[in-house]
Structures are given as structure tokens and as C-alpha cells.
Write an enzyme that holds these catalytic residues in place. Structure first.
Site, PDB file in Angstrom:
ATOM      1  N   CYS A 156       0.802  -1.222   0.000  1.00 25.49           N
ATOM      2  CA  CYS A 156       0.000   0.000   0.000  1.00 25.49           C
ATOM      3  C   CYS A 156       0.837   1.275   0.000  1.00 25.49           C
ATOM      4  O   CYS A 156       0.352   2.342  -0.365  1.00 25.49           O
ATOM      5  CB  CYS A 156      -0.957   0.004   1.186  1.00 25.49           C
ATOM      6  SG  CYS A 156      -2.117  -1.381   1.172  1.00 25.49           S
TER       7      CYS A 156
ATOM      8  N   HIS B 299      -3.486   7.270   1.965  1.00 26.13           N
ATOM      9  CA  HIS B 299      -3.841   5.933   1.498  1.00 26.13           C
ATOM     10  C   HIS B 299      -5.253   5.621   1.977  1.00 26.13           C
ATOM     11  O   HIS B 299      -5.598   5.848   3.138  1.00 26.13           O
ATOM     12  CB  HIS B 299      -2.850   4.907   2.053  1.00 26.13           C
ATOM     13  CG  HIS B 299      -3.279   3.494   1.841  1.00 26.13           C
ATOM     14  ND1 HIS B 299      -3.701   3.019   0.616  1.00 26.13           N
ATOM     15  CD2 HIS B 299      -3.365   2.445   2.715  1.00 26.13           C
ATOM     16  CE1 HIS B 299      -4.019   1.741   0.735  1.00 26.13           C
ATOM     17  NE2 HIS B 299      -3.834   1.375   1.987  1.00 26.13           N
TER      18      HIS B 299
ATOM     19  N   ASN C 215     -10.007  -0.202  -0.594  1.00 27.61           N
ATOM     20  CA  ASN C 215      -8.544  -0.143  -0.522  1.00 27.61           C
ATOM     21  C   ASN C 215      -7.969  -0.705  -1.811  1.00 27.61           C
ATOM     22  O   ASN C 215      -8.042  -1.910  -2.057  1.00 27.61           O
ATOM     23  CB  ASN C 215      -8.069  -0.951   0.690  1.00 27.61           C
ATOM     24  CG  ASN C 215      -6.558  -0.893   0.893  1.00 27.61           C
ATOM     25  OD1 ASN C 215      -5.822  -0.473   0.017  1.00 27.61           O
ATOM     26  ND2 ASN C 215      -6.108  -1.338   2.055  1.00 27.61           N
TER      27      ASN C 215
END
Length: 324
Positions: free
Chosen positions: A114, A251, A281
């Protein structure tokens, strides 16, 4: 005078298929209310059969090039962040390079899950500052739907597919925080926590792709601490204050983590770019997707100060402070 890396174009791509929480609840022991309460996610996009990470990346990159008003042949570096490459090798970046027709310069993948886009942005920035590239494509692209355990309600509801990209170009600066471009980047990792968020496969270990596994509570706890520290690091390096930041582009993992980071910075949520409700996500793609959306709809404007931050498996984490 010094060399700065300016963001001169942004682009994004989301697969056509939208999967709502209600659709997942029909297959997994979960509910729309449960997912929203814990994560803020309402829907996610999923790649079609035969649609690869490189396909998503190429479409996002082309939009970024169009926004910058340059051709693929002008690109002399591609850094692509992904944890879901097309193949073990060659790099997904090499496929994107072929698709865009920008041959000859380096093209490679970065794997920091990520945090991948912030890592890739830092790598490209250093290439430009070293004089080894003048125009770079930095891409985050993922097809996380391909590595999810669809019987694990704790993880399969969290992720989606997508891609985002930026075009960087070298430009002169005076070295102050008033410069346009990337002002500072900060990257970290702590491999002691690698078993808290991982995929249980790989060419060397199981000769399979494997599926995502996560210890959610521990990841959440580390995220809050690490993101706060890396944000402070960026501000300290530039002599800026939280009030100087126009936009936080974090993020997009979990709404509660994003809100916690904003509180620590004393930022109103109106100054936080949030797409987790619609994108879920998307790992390395989440920051460039959110940035491209905010640029496209006019929220993020030239001259504004934007803070990017992320944490991912490894653990890895990082930040970038950019004046648009």
C-alpha cells in the site's frame, strides 16, 4: 538552483464493474452496515476477466499523459508500484512501456504494497534530481481481487481494483518550501511485522500466488502511530506547519485511520481527499486515484501544498510533500 520534480499530469482508471456491499453480503457472512461502520467502504471496482494490472495501468498512464499534453515517446522513465503484477517477470512496467510506445528508458516495478506509490514517487524523484531522467511516469496499479480469500469476511470486503498515475517533469527550483514540485519524501520499513499483513504464497515458498492474510487490529494500531510520525517528519524537513497543508491525500484503507490522521494534524475533513467509500482499498493505486480525482474536480489546484501518506504490508510506510 536545484532540480525539482513537478507533477504536470494526473490520470486514473477504474474497472467498469462495481461491487456493492449488498452484493458481497449475499455471498459472505457480512452486511452493508457492518462494513460501513468499521471501514467506511460502500462499494469497490473489480477488474473484468482477462483485464490485467497492466491494462489498468496503461489506461491511467495514458490519461496522465493526455493531461500533461505530452506523448509516450517523451517519457524516459517508468516506475510502477504494484503487489499484483501481471506475471512474476517481466515487470508490469515493461508491458506498460510497450503499450505506450516509450521505449529505451528504464521501466521497472516497485513492491511496497500500500506504500508502493509513495515509494515509486520517491524513486522517480531521485532519478530526476540526479539528472538521470527528465520526464517520468509514476503509476500505482492493482488487481487485488485476484489475491483475496472470498470466504474471509475480514479481508475480502476491504479491497478493490484500480490504477492511478502522475507525470513528473524536471524543473528548476530555489530549494525553498515555496518551490513547486516534490519538496520531500520519507520512506520506512520494519520487516519484523511482516506476518501481520501478507500473502501466503510466492514462487520461492509455495510456487503459488497465495491469498491475502491480515491481523486487522494490529495493522490498525501500527498505522495510526506510523502515519502520524511520517507526517511530522515531512513537516519538520521543510519547516512547515500542519496549517500550511492545503490537502491531505492519504492511502485509502479505512475511514477511521484517515480521520485519526486528520485529527492529529488538526485538519478539517473538508481538506482530506477521501475515496475509500467508493474505491475501497486499492493498495498502491489508492493515493494516485484519489489525487487524480481531486485534481480533475478542481479541489486540488496549482500552487497548493498536498501531503501524501501511506502504510502497507512489510510493514512499509512513507510520505511525500508536494506543491502542485
Amino acid at each position: 538552483m536545484i532540480t525539482r520534480s513537478l507533477i504536470v499530469g494526473t490520470g486514473s482508471y477504474l474497472p467498469e464493474r462495481v461491487v456493492t456491499n449488498a452484493e458481497l453480503a449475499a455471498k459472505v457472512d457480512t452486511s452493508d452496515e457492518w462494513i460501513i461502520e468499521r471501514t467506511g467502504i460502500r462499494q469497490r471496482h473489480m477488474a473484468a476477466e482477462g483485464e490485467w494490472t497492466s491494462d489498468l495501468a496503461t489506461k491511467a498512464a495514458q490519461k496522465a499523459l493526455d493531461a500533461a499534453g505530452i506523448a509516450g515517446t517523451d517519457v524516459d522513465l517508468i516506475v510502477l508500484a504494484t503487489a499484483t503484477p501481471d506475471r512474476t517477470f517481466p515487470s508490469t512496467a515493461a508491458t506498460v512501456q510497450a503499450n505506450l510506445g516509450c521505449f529505451g528508458g528504464p521501466a521497472f516495478d516497485v513492491q511496497a504494497v500500500c506504500s508502493g506509490f509513495v515509494y515509486a514517487l520517491s524513486v522517480a524523484d531521485n532519478f530526476i534530481k540526479a539528472g538521470q531522467a527528465k520526464t517520468a511516469l509514476v503509476i500505482g496499479a492493482e488487481t487485488f481481487s485476484r489475491i483475496l480469500d472470498w470466504e474471509d469476511r475480514g479481508t475480502c470486503v476491504l479491497f478493490g481494483d484500480g490504477a492511478g498515475a502522475v507525470v513528473l517533469q524536471a524543473a528548476p527550483g530555489d530549494g525553498s518550501s515555496a518551490d513547486s514540485g516534490i519538496l520531500t519524501t520519507h520512506l520506512h520499513a520494519d520487516g519484523r511485522h511482516r506476518e501481520l499483513l501478507y500473502v501466503d504464497g510466492g514462487p520461492s515458498s509455495t510456487q503459488t500466488t497465495g491469498l491475502l492474510r491480515m491481523h486487522g487490529r494490529e495493522v490498525f494500531r501500527h498505522a495510526v502511530v506510523n502515519l502520524a510520525s511520517v507526517v511530522e517528519e515531512a513537516l519538520e524537513a521543510t519547516g512547515l506547519q500542519p496549517g500550511d497543508i492545503d490537502w491531505l491525500v492519504p492511502h485509502q484503507a479505512n475511514r477511521r485511520i484517515i480521520e485519526g490522521t486528520a485529527r492529529k494534524l488538526g485538519m478539517a475533513l473538508e481538506k482530506v481527499v477521501m475515496t475509500v467509500d467508493r474505491h475501497a482499498n486499492t493498495s498502491a493505486a489508492s493515493i494516485p486515484l484519489a489525487l487524480a480525482e481531486a485534481v480533475s474536480d478542481g479541489r486540488v489546484q496549482k500552487g497548493q501544498l498536498v501531503l501524501l501518506e501511506a502504510m502497507g504490508g512489510g510493514f512499509t510506510w512513507g510520505s511525500a510533500l508536494v506543491r502542485m
